[in-house]
Design an enzyme around this catalytic site. Sequence first.
Site, short mmCIF file in Angstrom:
data_model
loop_
_atom_site.label_atom_id
_atom_site.label_comp_id
_atom_site.label_asym_id
_atom_site.label_seq_id
_atom_site.Cartn_x
_atom_site.Cartn_y
_atom_site.Cartn_z
N GLY A 194 -25.02 7.43 -14.86
CA GLY A 194 -24.06 7.65 -15.94
C GLY A 194 -24.64 7.34 -17.32
O GLY A 194 -24.15 7.86 -18.33
N GLU A 223 -26.53 10.38 -18.28
CA GLU A 223 -25.51 11.41 -18.54
C GLU A 223 -24.84 11.18 -19.89
O GLU A 223 -24.54 12.13 -20.61
CB GLU A 223 -24.50 11.42 -17.39
CG GLU A 223 -25.12 11.94 -16.09
CD GLU A 223 -24.31 11.64 -14.83
OE1 GLU A 223 -23.94 10.45 -14.65
OE2 GLU A 223 -24.04 12.55 -14.05
N GLU A 268 -28.68 8.59 -8.31
CA GLU A 268 -27.48 8.59 -7.46
C GLU A 268 -27.76 8.86 -5.99
O GLU A 268 -27.13 8.28 -5.11
CB GLU A 268 -26.46 9.61 -7.99
CG GLU A 268 -25.71 9.16 -9.23
CD GLU A 268 -26.41 9.55 -10.52
OE1 GLU A 268 -27.63 9.85 -10.49
OE2 GLU A 268 -25.74 9.55 -11.57
C1 HXC Z 1 -23.29 -2.54 -11.57
C2 HXC Z 1 -25.37 -3.22 -12.25
C3 HXC Z 1 -25.80 -1.88 -12.43
C4 HXC Z 1 -24.84 -0.85 -12.15
C5 HXC Z 1 -27.44 -3.18 -12.94
N1 HXC Z 1 -26.43 -3.99 -12.58
N2 HXC Z 1 -27.09 -1.90 -12.85
N3 HXC Z 1 -24.13 -3.54 -11.83
N4 HXC Z 1 -23.61 -1.22 -11.73
N5 HXC Z 1 -25.13 0.45 -12.32
C6 HXC Z 1 -26.44 -5.46 -12.54
C7 HXC Z 1 -27.22 -6.00 -11.35
O1 HXC Z 1 -26.41 -5.98 -10.20
C8 HXC Z 1 -27.54 -7.39 -11.83
O2 HXC Z 1 -26.39 -8.20 -11.67
C9 HXC Z 1 -27.76 -7.21 -13.32
O3 HXC Z 1 -27.12 -5.98 -13.66
C10 HXC Z 1 -29.24 -7.10 -13.68
O4 HXC Z 1 -29.82 -6.08 -12.90
P1 HXC Z 1 -31.10 -6.31 -11.96
O5 HXC Z 1 -31.04 -5.30 -10.89
O6 HXC Z 1 -31.21 -7.74 -11.55
O7 HXC Z 1 -32.28 -5.98 -12.97
P2 HXC Z 1 -33.72 -5.36 -12.64
O8 HXC Z 1 -34.27 -5.99 -11.39
O9 HXC Z 1 -34.50 -5.46 -13.90
O10 HXC Z 1 -33.44 -3.81 -12.31
C11 HXC Z 1 -32.94 -2.97 -13.31
C12 HXC Z 1 -32.47 -1.63 -12.68
C13 HXC Z 1 -31.49 -1.94 -11.50
C14 HXC Z 1 -33.68 -0.84 -12.14
C15 HXC Z 1 -31.80 -0.82 -13.78
O11 HXC Z 1 -30.48 -2.82 -11.99
C16 HXC Z 1 -30.82 -0.75 -10.94
O12 HXC Z 1 -31.42 0.01 -10.17
N6 HXC Z 1 -29.54 -0.56 -11.29
C17 HXC Z 1 -28.74 0.52 -10.72
C18 HXC Z 1 -29.12 1.82 -11.37
C19 HXC Z 1 -28.34 2.98 -10.77
O13 HXC Z 1 -28.42 3.23 -9.58
N7 HXC Z 1 -27.56 3.63 -11.58
C20 HXC Z 1 -26.74 4.76 -11.17
C21 HXC Z 1 -25.37 4.26 -10.78
S1 HXC Z 1 -24.43 5.55 -10.10
P3 HXC Z 1 -26.50 -9.70 -11.10
O14 HXC Z 1 -25.09 -10.13 -10.95
O15 HXC Z 1 -27.27 -9.59 -9.81
O16 HXC Z 1 -27.27 -10.44 -12.16
C22 HXC Z 1 -23.85 6.44 -11.35
C23 HXC Z 1 -22.99 7.62 -10.91
C24 HXC Z 1 -22.15 8.18 -11.99
O17 HXC Z 1 -24.10 6.20 -12.47
C25 HXC Z 1 -21.11 9.12 -11.43
C26 HXC Z 1 -19.91 8.45 -10.85
C27 HXC Z 1 -18.75 9.36 -10.67
#
Ligand code: HXC
Length: 259
Positions: free
Chosen positions: A113, A116, A136
């Site tokens: 997102g 996006e 995703e």
């Molecule tokens: C909720 C999230 C998050 C997310 C990060 N965090 N991304 N929480 N939703 N999308 C939180 C982690 O859980 C963590 O919380 C804190 O932020 C720090 O992140 P880390 O993972 O510890 O940091 P790092 O190791 O540096 O990794 C960074 C990262 C990773 C590579 C960006 O966080 C990651 O892969 N995030 C998810 C990215 C992703 O998949 N995005 C797409 C989402 S789906 P805590 O509490 O542990 O400290 C989407 C679909 C849209 O967007 C359409 C829907 C209809």
Amino acid sequence: MHSFENILLEKAAANVYCLTVNRPKVLNALNQATLQDLAAALDVVASDQDARVLLVTGSGEKSFVAGADISQMQGLTPLQAKRFGEQALAIFRRFETLDIPVIALVNGFALGGGCELAMSCDFIFAADNAKFGQPEVSLGVTPGFGGTQRLPRLVGRAMAMEMLVSGRMLDANEALQRGLVNHVYPQAELMEQGLKMAAKIAKNGPTAVKFSKELVQRGQDLDLENACAMESDLFGLCFATEEQSEGMQAFLEKRKANF
Ligand code: HXC
């Protein structure tokens, strides 16, 4: 400064707003409340006749927006998920239809997102630590905020397909090469460069800027003949504005136009 729960909205210069997604603890992930704040912030900007440019960025030095909030999404029913996607799509569309140019300043992760959201802005400046991706599929879902449609329009079908099915991220330089971002700057300079561009835009005739944006945004989904006809119409309409008289008069008098 307008304060929302998860968004900061401030006047960064006389005619320039800066909107910051502000949930740094979760890398600025977008939950429902943040989407609502985005809509409210857009209302403020849209109703300010003096606004000329909107900058969009994320809090902290690590992330623009790391996607939709996965912890909130996990338990959604199919219909709730569809509604969540539709809500974000409608709000993101408002960046494209806003009367003023919107520049994304991507200061770190722009994933899912977040990518996006950046792509819904009119163009993107990236910090050298920026990372763009649609991961995703690694979560077992497709993008839901427009990624499958806006990404191919920006980087071409083949590269978009590669990113969408592999989840591979592009770093700032690769994003630059692929035309996803316009410029890459050192992180510490990103805001300054955004403000510089905003100042350049704000010096131009606001109606001409608005029409130019509208022609690009609406024209790209039309056939060339109809798109060019729309250009003629809006070009003609410019001659009904004082901005056109002032702009051309100023040129002939060898002075700067005052819009
Ligand atoms: C909720 C999230 C998050 C997310 C990060 N965090 N991304 N929480 N939703 N999308 C939180 C982690 O859980 C963590 O919380 C804190 O932020 C720090 O992140 P880390 O993972 O510890 O940091 P790092 O190791 O540096 O990794 C960074 C990262 C990773 C590579 C960006 O966080 C990651 O892969 N995030 C998810 C990215 C992703 O998949 N995005 C797409 C989402 S789906 P805590 O509490 O542990 O400290 C989407 C679909 C849209 O967007 C359409 C829907 C209809």
